[in-house]
Design a protein around this motif. Structure first.
Motif, mmCIF file in Angstrom:
data_model
loop_
_atom_site.group_PDB
_atom_site.id
_atom_site.type_symbol
_atom_site.label_atom_id
_atom_site.label_comp_id
_atom_site.label_asym_id
_atom_site.label_seq_id
_atom_site.Cartn_x
_atom_site.Cartn_y
_atom_site.Cartn_z
ATOM 1 N N MET B 1 1.072 -0.967 -0.082
ATOM 2 C CA MET B 1 0.030 0.263 0.110
ATOM 3 C C MET B 1 1.187 1.330 -0.139
ATOM 4 O O MET B 1 1.675 1.259 0.343
ATOM 5 N N THR B 2 0.041 2.438 -0.963
ATOM 6 C CA THR B 2 1.159 3.411 -1.181
ATOM 7 C C THR B 2 1.218 4.248 0.288
ATOM 8 O O THR B 2 -0.331 4.037 0.877
ATOM 9 N N LEU B 3 1.993 5.312 -0.302
ATOM 10 C CA LEU B 3 1.557 6.404 1.738
ATOM 11 C C LEU B 3 0.304 6.625 1.743
ATOM 12 O O LEU B 3 -0.033 6.908 2.321
ATOM 13 N N ARG B 4 0.512 7.365 0.500
ATOM 14 C CA ARG B 4 -0.523 7.892 -0.028
ATOM 15 C C ARG B 4 -1.932 7.180 0.947
ATOM 16 O O ARG B 4 -3.116 7.926 1.798
ATOM 17 N N ARG B 5 -2.422 5.728 0.373
ATOM 18 C CA ARG B 5 -3.312 4.972 0.769
ATOM 19 C C ARG B 5 -3.726 4.568 2.212
ATOM 20 O O ARG B 5 -4.418 4.580 2.680
ATOM 21 N N SER B 6 -2.404 4.578 2.484
ATOM 22 C CA SER B 6 -2.356 3.707 3.969
ATOM 23 C C SER B 6 -2.914 4.836 4.949
ATOM 24 O O SER B 6 -3.661 4.954 5.333
ATOM 25 N N THR B 7 -2.288 6.811 4.145
ATOM 26 C CA THR B 7 -2.733 7.373 5.374
ATOM 27 C C THR B 7 -4.007 8.017 4.900
ATOM 28 O O THR B 7 -4.724 8.474 6.119
ATOM 29 N N ILE B 8 -4.166 8.232 4.201
ATOM 30 C CA ILE B 8 -5.878 8.335 3.837
ATOM 31 C C ILE B 8 -6.229 7.357 4.012
ATOM 32 O O ILE B 8 -7.748 7.779 4.978
ATOM 33 N N ALA B 9 -6.454 5.817 3.758
ATOM 34 C CA ALA B 9 -6.932 4.825 5.148
ATOM 35 C C ALA B 9 -6.833 5.424 7.129
ATOM 36 O O ALA B 9 -8.557 5.106 7.680
ATOM 37 N N ALA B 10 -5.810 5.814 7.219
ATOM 38 C CA ALA B 10 -6.419 6.070 8.546
ATOM 39 C C ALA B 10 -7.020 7.148 9.122
ATOM 40 O O ALA B 10 -7.257 6.763 9.657
ATOM 41 N N ALA B 11 -7.352 8.025 8.010
ATOM 42 C CA ALA B 11 -8.058 9.336 8.356
ATOM 43 C C ALA B 11 -9.057 8.685 8.483
ATOM 44 O O ALA B 11 -10.368 9.560 9.370
ATOM 45 N N LEU B 12 -9.578 8.403 7.362
ATOM 46 C CA LEU B 12 -10.382 7.300 7.343
ATOM 47 C C LEU B 12 -11.912 6.639 8.154
ATOM 48 O O LEU B 12 -12.627 7.191 8.551
#
Lengths: 355, 258
Positions: B1-12
């Protein structure tokens, strides 16, 4: 107007030591020095932000020791200008009058005059964030002058601007300073700025005053090697005074001999300081002239610059000359060409070598 | 998982957690119970009490926090480090412990003297305000100090060279430039005070129609197994809190993420 006597100020681990300085009414005095030399500490002491350990600061005869900042009669233009971002230009300019409770009728004529002189009339209803760098400088300058200060403190106010804008503002400031007989203490590390704007110069290095005097004297005759280095004297070479006669010293520098004005203390080992713009280059000999030093020299390199080119020569020692581009083309200067380097005796400055 | 995807997932995931908790109330949501609870005199009293106490506590906290934060931001003084450290005290110590400490204080001679001669805090409205004030003060000072830190001290120096006294420079330059932080600190202190429970219950108790704030009312409803009533009161508290946070964002713009 401003007299600083034996001032010592501590700022953290740094200490400004035993500074003496006087600025006459209507005079612009530049305090020059590299970063960390103590310029800002000196400025903060005059402002009243930093207390002094010892010594005295007097303005118009009054000791400033117990005078709060707001009663010192200072106009201050810091490097970041300090414009109040939440106020319009008009409110910035009239802040002083409102803070002091001066009626509009008293301050408005001066503000209007300064606004007209600096051409910022169209900016009055704008906020500082919407102004260009040059416009902000003008507003800052007008605000500092509108309170009719006894002393104007300028802390590297033009550093952030490009060259042409800086020069434009130098002219503006010099006109205002002369016209209004402003007493100015200019803090700067910019040699050209200090030379252009000031009458007298103090050079600070490592928290101490190392030289003070008329600007031409300081620039032309640095008192110590470190001053010459800071002032960017192009030719600074070790030499030895071999004789002194009729006020003229003969100095050996590398394999060459130079004639210089003798001064007390300049005997034996010295540093020879020659500014690049004091060296004249000549090709194919020339008529007899009053110049005491005519050195055969070989061009080592020609470095581009604007508006002057820097010519590095081997004259028996490394010598640097500043000339214009047309002169360079006319003399057909290129590496290997032989020229005569002409230097008047007063332009050869001898600095006693310490240690 | 890219950094972008993983961080957005955390935010959601954050949204899912809090949003899920609010949505889960729907399981026990009963329209009639909500209407009854919201319209009851006891609930209206709790809402009024909570709003007044939180507003008073946040205002008092700011009155002390503004000068304290300014001093911490601008001056070096003996005890500064200690003051700076103690700001986190209400966060480290649980609100219940903080309330217990207040209660214990009012049982020592000085506390008793204050109770008898100045103002009665224990089991009273003043106790609610005090408990909330003590809980939010540290946060208010911390937020305001950050705001004052962001206003360059040099602007005050310039103001003073222009003839302003330190006080005039503070009110005409520093405070207006820190106004966003001031508003954010007030609203967050207010929202935190509104939801305060632990300290309040220790100092003021749980007396209906006297010291029953909204969080206390929620606790009492749940204690009596009135789930529908609890849900109704939680919705009232959540609505008020979210409205306050929304107002913060509207007032301050997107620059301050309250």
């Amino acid at each position: 107007m401003l007299e600083i006597e034996s001032l010592t100020v501590a700022a953290g681990n740094f200490r400004l030591r035993d500074v003496n300085l006087a600025v006459g009414r209507g005079e612009c005095h530049a305090v020059l020095g590299p970063s960390g030399s103590g310029k800002s500490t000196l400025l903060n002491a005059v402002l009243g932000v930093l207390p002094s350990e010892s010594g005295r600061i007097r303005l118009a005869g009054a000791d400033l020791k117990r005078v709060p900042i707001e009663r010192r009669g200072l106009g201050y233009l810091p490097q970041q200008l300090g414009l109040f971002p939440h106020l319009t230009v008009r409110d910035n300019l009239t802040y002083s009058a409102r803070a002091r409770g001066v009626p509009a009728a008293e301050f408005q004529p001066l503000v209007d005059k300064l606004v007209a002189a600096t051409g910022i009339g169209a900016l009055l209803d704008r906020r500082p964030a919407t102004l260009s760098g040059g416009e902000r400088q003008r507003v800052g300058l007008v605000r500092a002058l509108a309170s009719q200060p006894r002393l104007v403190l300028l802390d590297e106010p033009f550093t952030a601007l490009n060259e042409s804008l800086r020069r434009e503002l130098w002219w503006l400031l010099r006109e205002l300073q002369r016209e209004r007989q402003l007493t100015v203490l200019l803090i700067t590390h910019d040699l050209a700025e200090a030379y252009f704007l000031s009458d007298r110069v103090t050079v600070l290095l490592d928290g101490r005053v190392v030289q003070q005097g008329e600007k031409a004297e300081v620039y032309g005759r640095p008192a110590a090697p470190e001053v010459a280095r800071f002032l960017g004297v192009e030719t600074l070479q070790p030499g030895r005074v071999v004789s002194v006669r009729d006020g003229l010293a003969t100095v050996e520098v590398g394999t060459a001999r130079l004639t210089a004005l003798a001064s007390p203390g300049t005997v034996g080992e010295v540093l020879v300081s020659i500014r690049g713009d004091e060296v004249i280059l000549q090709r194919d000999g020339g008529a007899v002239s009053s110049v005491r030093n005519a050195l055969p020299a070989r061009v080592v390199s020609v470095r581009p610059g604007s508006p002057l080119l820097c010519v590095e020569l081997d004259a028996g020692f490394p010598l640097f000359a500043f000339i214009t581009r047309p002169a360079c083309e006319e003399l057909d200067l290129r590496p290997g060409v032989t020229v005569n380097a002409l230097i008047k005796a007063p332009a050869v400055h001898l600095i006693p070598r310490s240690g | 998982m890219t950094l972008r995807r993983s961080t957005i997932a955390a935010a959601l995931a954050v949204l899912l957690l809090y949003g899920g908790l609010i949505l889960s109330l729907a399981w026990f949501l009963d329209g009639a119970a909500v209407r009854a609870a919201v319209q009851s005199e006891r609930t209206l009293f709790a809402v009024r009490l909570s709003l007044v106490a939180a507003t008073l506590a946040a205002t008092l906290a700011l009155l002390l926090a503004v000068p304290a934060a300014y001093a911490l931001s601008r001056y070096r003084f003996r005890g500064r480090e200690l003051v700076d450290t103690v700001l986190e005290f209400p966060i480290i110590v649980s609100p219940a412990a903080l309330g217990a400490m207040l209660l214990i204080f009012f049982n020592n001679p000085l506390g008793e003297w204050i109770q008898d001669n100045v103002l009665r805090f224990v089991f009273s409205f003043a106790g609610i305000v005090l408990a909330q004030f003590v809980t939010v003060l540290g946060v208010a000072v911390r937020l305001l100090k950050t705001s004052f830190d962001e206003v360059p001290a040099e602007l005050e120096t310039v103001a003073r060279t222009l003839g302003a006294t330190p006080r005039h420079a503070f009110f005409t330059v520093t405070l207006p430039l820190a106004r966003r932080g001031l508003i954010a600190a007030f609203i967050l202190a207010w929202a935190k005070a509104l939801g305060e429970f632990g300290a309040t219950i220790m100092v003021a108790g749980t007396m209906a129609m006297r010291t029953e704030t909204l969080p206390v009312a929620i606790f009492l409803r749940l204690a009596s197994a009135d789930i529908e009533g609890t849900v109704a009161l939680i919705l009232v508290l959540v609505s008020i809190g979210l409205a306050a946070l929304y107002a913060t964002r509207r007032l301050l713009g997107k620059a301050v993420h309250a």
